[in-house]
Design a protein around this motif. Structure first.
Motif, mmCIF file in Angstrom:
data_model
loop_
_atom_site.group_PDB
_atom_site.id
_atom_site.type_symbol
_atom_site.label_atom_id
_atom_site.label_comp_id
_atom_site.label_asym_id
_atom_site.label_seq_id
_atom_site.Cartn_x
_atom_site.Cartn_y
_atom_site.Cartn_z
ATOM 1 N N ASP A 185 0.826 -1.216 0.000
ATOM 2 C CA ASP A 185 0.000 0.000 0.000
ATOM 3 C C ASP A 185 0.857 1.262 0.000
ATOM 4 O OD1 ASP A 185 -2.306 -1.514 0.021
ATOM 5 O OD2 ASP A 185 -2.762 -1.165 2.149
ATOM 6 N N ALA A 209 2.225 1.781 -3.430
ATOM 7 C CA ALA A 209 1.151 2.196 -4.323
ATOM 8 C C ALA A 209 0.803 3.665 -4.107
ATOM 9 C CB ALA A 209 -0.079 1.317 -4.108
ATOM 10 N N SER A 218 3.554 1.169 -9.578
ATOM 11 C CA SER A 218 2.633 0.117 -10.006
ATOM 12 C C SER A 218 3.009 -1.119 -9.199
ATOM 13 C CB SER A 218 2.786 -0.165 -11.505
ATOM 14 O OG SER A 218 2.485 0.990 -12.262
ATOM 15 N N ALA A 231 -5.307 -5.802 -3.448
ATOM 16 C CA ALA A 231 -5.021 -5.051 -4.662
ATOM 17 C C ALA A 231 -6.203 -4.175 -5.069
ATOM 18 C CB ALA A 231 -4.657 -6.008 -5.797
ATOM 19 N N GLU A 232 -7.405 -4.691 -4.913
ATOM 20 C CA GLU A 232 -8.597 -3.929 -5.277
ATOM 21 C C GLU A 232 -8.778 -2.726 -4.368
ATOM 22 O OE1 GLU A 232 -11.817 -2.272 -6.840
ATOM 23 O OE2 GLU A 232 -10.592 -3.836 -7.782
ATOM 24 N N ARG A 288 -6.447 -0.167 -5.555
ATOM 25 C CA ARG A 288 -6.900 0.325 -6.864
ATOM 26 C C ARG A 288 -8.056 1.305 -6.692
ATOM 27 N NH1 ARG A 288 -6.259 -4.127 -9.168
ATOM 28 N NH2 ARG A 288 -8.326 -4.996 -8.880
ATOM 29 N N ALA A 303 -4.639 3.692 -7.275
ATOM 30 C CA ALA A 303 -3.344 3.098 -7.577
ATOM 31 C C ALA A 303 -3.437 2.125 -8.745
ATOM 32 C CB ALA A 303 -2.801 2.371 -6.345
ATOM 33 N N THR A 304 -2.295 1.862 -9.352
ATOM 34 C CA THR A 304 -2.187 0.832 -10.386
ATOM 35 C C THR A 304 -1.676 -0.437 -9.723
ATOM 36 O OG1 THR A 304 -1.695 2.463 -12.102
ATOM 37 C CG2 THR A 304 -1.086 0.178 -12.554
ATOM 38 N N THR A 305 -2.513 -1.469 -9.697
ATOM 39 C CA THR A 305 -2.152 -2.682 -8.974
ATOM 40 C C THR A 305 -2.497 -3.926 -9.785
ATOM 41 O OG1 THR A 305 -4.288 -2.936 -7.841
ATOM 42 C CG2 THR A 305 -2.637 -1.529 -6.776
#
Length: 256
Positions: free
Chosen positions: A24, A27, A32, A47-48, A51, A55-57
């Motif tokens: 985190d 991010a 990325s 990750a979601e 995002r 953020a790009t994950t």
């Protein structure tokens, strides 16, 4: 805040706890980030969540102890996000308790359990580094940070000898790779957390945590974010001349 814009970061064991905090933090700093975890549901949720904050994950599921699994995960990350410039070896296990409620002692653990802890905690770091270093060498730069522990530097009665052995080995792994990869422009460092307030630690007897707090000069347990911010510095351009170091994140509990 240190900018990591343009960097592709792989964090292992990123589905929760310290690993998720490290992912985190990177991010949020503009990297990325590939959230890798053996549990696909945990990886996806972490990750979601990042995002959703812009953020790009990428969520990736893999067993870091399995070479084919690691290679497949790295290939997917590179195809989706680009070449990996930062690797955080965080994935680790500290399995079952012994008869006294603490970690299994030497006479209580099986050879199978010993090997599994070494496979995940130590061989996993080796396999992940082996998979990403070739591209870092081509780029002429990169950063690797491994999450060790103060248990790898001194006796800690809440972990087993297998866990302590792997965390000590990660320190040697770090120092050797720093020397080997330095000419390629790759920095290699480690962090050694002390008592960190995670779900695992909350399962420890309250009196043990209170004793740990009182034994810590800063009089508190650490947070996953404390570890994450140290990793963020070590992977930043601000730490471009820092390599082969082990940074204790323990509130002064261990001073060496």
């Amino acid at each position: 805040m240190t900018s990591h814009s343009g960097k592709v970061v792989l964090v292992t064991g990123a589905g929760r706890g310290i690993g998720q905090a490290i992912a985190d933090a990177h991010a949020a700093a503009g990297a990325s980030v590939a959230y890798l975890d053996h549990d696909p549901a945990l990886a996806a949720a972490a990750a979601e969540a990042a995002r959703a904050r812009g953020a790009t994950t990428l969520a990736v599921s893999a067993d870091v102890a399995d070479e084919a699994s690691v290679k497949a995960a790295v290939a997917r990350i590179v195809d989706t996000l680009g070449p990996i410039g930062v690797l955080i070896n965080n994935a680790g296990i500290s399995p079952k308790s012994g008869a006294d409620g603490k970690r299994a002692k030497l006479g209580e653990m099986s050879a199978e359990e010993w090997r599994r802890v070494l496979d995940v905690n130590l061989t996993g770091a080796f396999l992940c580094a082996s998979a990403v270093v070739p591209a870092m060498r081509v780029a002429g730069r990169g950063s690797i940070v491994s999450v060790s522990s103060v248990a790898g530097k001194t006796y800690c009665d809440i972990v087993g000898v297998h866990y302590a052995a792997t965390k000590a080995a990660l320190i040697g792994f770090t120092k050797h790779l720093a020397g080997e990869l330095g000419p390629d422009g790759i920095t290699v460092n480690a962090v050694a957390p002390g008592r960190i307030d995670t779900p695992l630690m909350r399962g420890t007897a309250p009196e043990a945590n209170e004793a740990a707090r009182m034994a810590t000069p800063l009089r508190r347990l650490g947070s996953p974010e404390d570890v994450a911010q140290t990793c963020l510095f070590l992977t930043s351009d601000n730490a471009a001349f820092v390599t082969g170091q082990v940074c204790d994140v323990a509130g002064g509990w261990l001073m060496t």
